[in-house]
Design a protein around this motif. Sequence first.
Motif, mmCIF file in Angstrom:
data_model
loop_
_atom_site.group_PDB
_atom_site.id
_atom_site.type_symbol
_atom_site.label_atom_id
_atom_site.label_comp_id
_atom_site.label_asym_id
_atom_site.label_seq_id
_atom_site.Cartn_x
_atom_site.Cartn_y
_atom_site.Cartn_z
ATOM 1 N N CYS A 1 0.712 -1.560 0.111
ATOM 2 C CA CYS A 1 0.022 -0.335 -0.439
ATOM 3 C C CYS A 1 0.884 1.510 -0.093
ATOM 4 O O CYS A 1 1.569 1.247 0.784
ATOM 5 N N SER A 2 0.272 1.971 -0.146
ATOM 6 C CA SER A 2 1.097 3.090 -1.100
ATOM 7 C C SER A 2 -0.009 4.447 -0.460
ATOM 8 O O SER A 2 -0.686 4.626 -0.432
ATOM 9 N N ILE B 1 5.595 6.790 0.270
ATOM 10 C CA ILE B 1 5.694 6.500 0.959
ATOM 11 C C ILE B 1 5.154 4.678 0.471
ATOM 12 O O ILE B 1 3.653 4.715 0.407
ATOM 13 N N GLU B 2 6.055 3.279 1.325
ATOM 14 C CA GLU B 2 5.128 2.076 0.581
ATOM 15 C C GLU B 2 5.323 0.843 2.057
ATOM 16 O O GLU B 2 5.962 0.586 2.335
ATOM 17 N N ALA B 3 4.586 0.546 2.099
ATOM 18 C CA ALA B 3 4.070 -0.235 3.096
ATOM 19 C C ALA B 3 3.874 -1.936 2.765
ATOM 20 O O ALA B 3 2.880 -1.922 1.593
ATOM 21 N N SER B 4 4.397 -2.807 3.017
ATOM 22 C CA SER B 4 3.944 -3.958 2.370
ATOM 23 C C SER B 4 3.341 -4.634 4.238
ATOM 24 O O SER B 4 3.928 -4.462 4.949
ATOM 25 N N GLY B 5 2.231 -5.739 4.093
ATOM 26 C CA GLY B 5 2.041 -6.868 4.973
ATOM 27 C C GLY B 5 1.309 -7.475 5.069
ATOM 28 O O GLY B 5 0.318 -7.970 4.063
ATOM 29 N N PRO B 6 0.095 -8.029 5.460
ATOM 30 C CA PRO B 6 -1.439 -9.162 5.512
ATOM 31 C C PRO B 6 -1.681 -8.080 5.157
ATOM 32 O O PRO B 6 -2.189 -7.200 5.192
ATOM 33 N N ALA B 7 -3.143 -8.794 4.200
ATOM 34 C CA ALA B 7 -4.489 -7.927 3.766
ATOM 35 C C ALA B 7 -4.335 -7.091 4.322
ATOM 36 O O ALA B 7 -5.209 -6.972 5.141
ATOM 37 N N GLY B 8 -4.936 -5.718 3.812
ATOM 38 C CA GLY B 8 -5.721 -4.794 4.784
ATOM 39 C C GLY B 8 -4.303 -4.515 6.341
ATOM 40 O O GLY B 8 -4.737 -3.078 6.171
ATOM 41 N N GLN B 9 -3.403 -4.629 6.194
ATOM 42 C CA GLN B 9 -3.237 -4.030 7.440
ATOM 43 C C GLN B 9 -2.046 -3.163 6.951
ATOM 44 O O GLN B 9 -2.212 -1.885 7.580
ATOM 45 N N ALA B 10 -1.640 -3.153 6.283
ATOM 46 C CA ALA B 10 -0.298 -2.384 5.454
ATOM 47 C C ALA B 10 -1.514 -0.741 5.392
ATOM 48 O O ALA B 10 -0.862 0.093 5.493
ATOM 49 N N TRP C 1 2.808 6.555 -8.274
ATOM 50 C CA TRP C 1 3.735 6.495 -8.922
ATOM 51 C C TRP C 1 4.820 6.880 -10.549
ATOM 52 O O TRP C 1 6.062 6.735 -10.284
ATOM 53 N N ALA C 2 3.603 6.923 -11.031
ATOM 54 C CA ALA C 2 4.278 7.842 -12.340
ATOM 55 C C ALA C 2 5.323 8.343 -12.195
ATOM 56 O O ALA C 2 5.252 8.293 -13.061
ATOM 57 N N VAL C 3 4.892 9.767 -11.509
ATOM 58 C CA VAL C 3 5.897 10.880 -11.768
ATOM 59 C C VAL C 3 7.277 10.715 -11.019
ATOM 60 O O VAL C 3 7.968 10.584 -11.887
ATOM 61 N N ARG C 4 6.871 9.490 -10.436
ATOM 62 C CA ARG C 4 8.607 9.273 -9.625
ATOM 63 C C ARG C 4 8.856 8.570 -10.566
ATOM 64 O O ARG C 4 10.608 7.871 -11.027
ATOM 65 N N GLU C 5 8.319 7.391 -11.467
ATOM 66 C CA GLU C 5 8.799 7.024 -12.538
ATOM 67 C C GLU C 5 9.500 7.314 -13.801
ATOM 68 O O GLU C 5 9.191 6.972 -14.505
ATOM 69 N N SER C 6 8.981 8.814 -13.804
ATOM 70 C CA SER C 6 8.494 9.145 -15.140
ATOM 71 C C SER C 6 10.415 9.625 -15.586
ATOM 72 O O SER C 6 10.325 10.339 -16.495
#
Length: 486
Positions: A219-220, A281-290, A323-328
Amino acid sequence: MEDEIRTVLSEELGDLATFGAEIPERYRRDWLSEQAVTPIAVIRPRTTEDVSRALRLCSRLGISVVPQGGMTGLVGGAQPVAGGVALSLDRMTAIEEIDEVMATVTVEAGATLGDVQRACEQAGLFLAVDLGARDSCQVGGVISTNAGGNRVIRYGMTRENVLGIEAVLSDGTIVTSLNKLLKNNAGYDLKQLLIGSEGTLGVVTRAVLRLHAQPQSFCSAFCGCADFAGVIGLLKAARSTLGAALTSFEVMWPSFYDFMCDGLPELRRSLAGRHGVYVLIEASGPAGQARQSLEDLLAAEIDAGHIADAVLPKSERETTELWAVRESVSEYGRLMGPLTGFDIGIPTGEAGAFVAEIEAALARHWPDVHALSYGHIGDSNLHLVVNVPSAGAHQPHDALCDLVFEAVSRYGGTISAEHGIGTIKRDYLHLTRSPSELEVMARLKRALDPRGILNPGKVLAPPHSATSQAVSPTVSPSATPPSGPA
């Protein structure tokens, strides 16, 4: 002399070697260089034993060998040299084993990072090393440059994700250390000499990479901060609140964010108004928790005054837009002429002051300058991209390097955070490495490559550099990298 060398290579290597006009264009230059160099031959081994045979032969003949991977590097590290050979591992692409118990994958060096990622995902595991050039860059090149990427803050550089290596030294000696153990303190850790050595100490042929559990969700969040003090407050809170779930912390100054959004109509501004600094910011984890963890973080940080505004995407499409701007960065060619890119490391707490100082200094020297600042500030990596429109094709790259790298040294930073030294940063290495460090590097080079045949002129200047060819750091707008300066 070259005709005699061609004859020997042809007789002893057969169809592994290609010569002259038959050498495809891709082997004649790496991505950064505008000038093609035709080596005596391109050698494309199929096995580690083939690599050993080729290096043993080249050592005997005293000819230079430039290892080549996916050719996506940004410092001239894979540029061939006249009078030498290029050694491409693009035939060695096997993903040999995924060990689900040990959580490792064993691969040949020519496998692309993207192919390995997908194979691991199908096995329910996660290869954390990730780059924009994932479908072009090869594992051997990723290891030899100790590549970084967006998730270093959580999983570390490539170095932290390599458990074992097989490599061939300049004299053809095969060193096999395909370790799978997380704990192995039996003597010197030889792989650490080769990781990040840019093919100057040996040629990586196979590797064991560490895997992780596949995150259930990512999730970002996109945030606008009034100033860099807010960014630092947000980073400290994100580390404390999210812990190991924090996988990315990307920062964009207005010089980058506004320039890209104003220049590319397909990009959408995610926040109302304009802000002093932007954070992804990007976080990862169990579904819904992030997502819940990010919601809690944003609410607290808005109350604390570190964030002026923020948005959480509601769909995968909205996440892509965030993320499109950061990856542009791959679109620079549409917006500016030749550019000079810097991949530097600055102590995180000093990054705001550094950006303010360097952007002001560049504007004083070149009033029409475009200086774009952004990067993986969660792990102290700053990218600076500079174009001087009035200079046209003759960008002042030497003066730019002098100005920027001198400032980096004053701030206690590094001239290379994740792309290596190659040729374009070689003459500035002394600014961020002490004389004793440089001497130890030279000793290692002499010990492992006594004839100086491996990737001459890269990282360290060789005693005799007649065959080395420096590459200008100015990037042509028509030469768009698979990932751009990450």
